[in-house]
Design an enzyme around this catalytic site. Sequence first.
Site, mmCIF file in Angstrom:
data_model
loop_
_atom_site.group_PDB
_atom_site.id
_atom_site.type_symbol
_atom_site.label_atom_id
_atom_site.label_comp_id
_atom_site.label_asym_id
_atom_site.label_seq_id
_atom_site.Cartn_x
_atom_site.Cartn_y
_atom_site.Cartn_z
ATOM 1 N N LYS A 1 -8.465 -8.856 0.664
ATOM 2 C CA LYS A 1 -7.595 -7.829 0.109
ATOM 3 C C LYS A 1 -7.838 -6.828 -0.814
ATOM 4 O O LYS A 1 -8.329 -7.367 -1.567
ATOM 5 C CB LYS A 1 -6.090 -7.820 0.059
ATOM 6 C CG LYS A 1 -4.659 -7.302 -0.088
ATOM 7 C CD LYS A 1 -3.187 -6.667 -0.170
ATOM 8 C CE LYS A 1 -2.935 -7.961 -1.803
ATOM 9 N NZ LYS A 1 -3.232 -5.694 -2.172
ATOM 10 N N SER B 1 -1.216 -9.980 -8.728
ATOM 11 C CA SER B 1 0.124 -9.448 -9.611
ATOM 12 C C SER B 1 0.172 -10.989 -10.448
ATOM 13 O O SER B 1 0.811 -10.848 -11.087
ATOM 14 C CB SER B 1 1.281 -9.389 -8.380
ATOM 15 O OG SER B 1 1.256 -10.327 -7.295
ATOM 16 N N GLU C 1 3.276 -0.617 0.619
ATOM 17 C CA GLU C 1 3.776 -0.803 -0.550
ATOM 18 C C GLU C 1 4.405 0.449 -0.875
ATOM 19 O O GLU C 1 4.158 1.452 -1.010
ATOM 20 C CB GLU C 1 3.234 -0.966 -1.612
ATOM 21 C CG GLU C 1 3.948 -1.405 -2.941
ATOM 22 C CD GLU C 1 2.981 -2.248 -3.370
ATOM 23 O OE1 GLU C 1 1.703 -3.235 -3.794
ATOM 24 O OE2 GLU C 1 4.112 -2.457 -5.248
#
Length: 277
Positions: free
Chosen positions: A116, A48, A185
Site C-alpha cells: 500500500k 501506524s 481515510e
Amino acid sequence: MDRRKVTLAELQQKKDRGEKITMMTAYDYPSAGLVDEAGIDTILVGDSLGMVMLGYDSTVPVTMDEMIHHCKAVRRAVRSSFIIGDMPFLSYQAGLDRAIENAGRFIKEAGCDAVKLEGGSEMAPVVKAIVRAGIPVCAHIGLTPQTATMLSGFKVQGKDAESARVQVRSAKDLEEAGAFMIVMECIPDLVAARITRELRIPTIGIGAGRDCDGQVLVYHDLVGLFARFTPKFVKQYVNLSPLIKEALAQYKSDVEKSKFPGPEHTFSMAPEEAEKI
Ligand code: KIV
C-alpha cells in the site's frame, strides 16, 4: 473454518457481489494470528506501527527495515488473510526504480501479498510502475498521515466541492494506474459513497462512512491498547489495557508476598538425591 488463502480475485468478487470486505491492521505474530483466525479478509501491516508499536510521534520516521521486520512476523502467523505491507514515507517517492525495489522487498523478503502507498493522482505513475513489475498495489487517499504536514494537520479531506472533486479524480487515476483497492481515510461519507459507486475496484474506509466496500481499523484502537489519542472514527470493541494492568499488579503483589510461584509451577527432586548434592 475454510483456511484457504484469500486471493485478489476473491476481494474483487466480494465487491461485485455487494459483500463487505474486512481489513484489520496487525504488526506481530500474536495479533496477526488472532486476526487471521477471526477470518478477516485482509491484514494491513500499516506504518501506524510506528506509533502504536514503536512509540514514534507520527508515521514519518518509520523505516523500510522496521516494516520488513514486522511484516515477516505477521507472515509467519497467517494462513488465510491477504497481507498488505505499507510502504513507509520516502520509500516510493524518490524515483520509480527505488519504489519498485522497495515494493519488491515486501514481497520477496517479507512474504507480503501486496503493498500500500499513500497519495492521490500524483502517485499514479508510481502505482503503474510497481504494478507493471508484478506487485499488486493498494492506494490510500483522503487523509494521508505521512504527508499530514502538507495537509495542514490531521483533517477530514474533501469537505468542499472542489476538494471532493480532487478526491474523486485521484481515486479514478489510481484505479486507471492499476491499483487493486483504495483505502479512503477521513473523507465525508457522501464523497466516499460516490467514489465507491464510480470505481470498479473495492474501496476500504476508515472514517469514510458505511457505504465503502469494506472497513479497516487499527488493531490497537479496536482492543484498547493505544491511549494517546482516539480519532472519531474509532470503535473500541474491548478495553484490554485495564485488564492487563490488573494482571500485572496481581503478579507484582504475588511475587512480593511469595504467593507465586506455587507448587504447581515448581519442579521438585527426590529428597535422597538432594542429600547427595
Ligand atoms: O498505517 C495504517 O495503519 C493505515 C490505516 C490506518 C489505513 O494506513
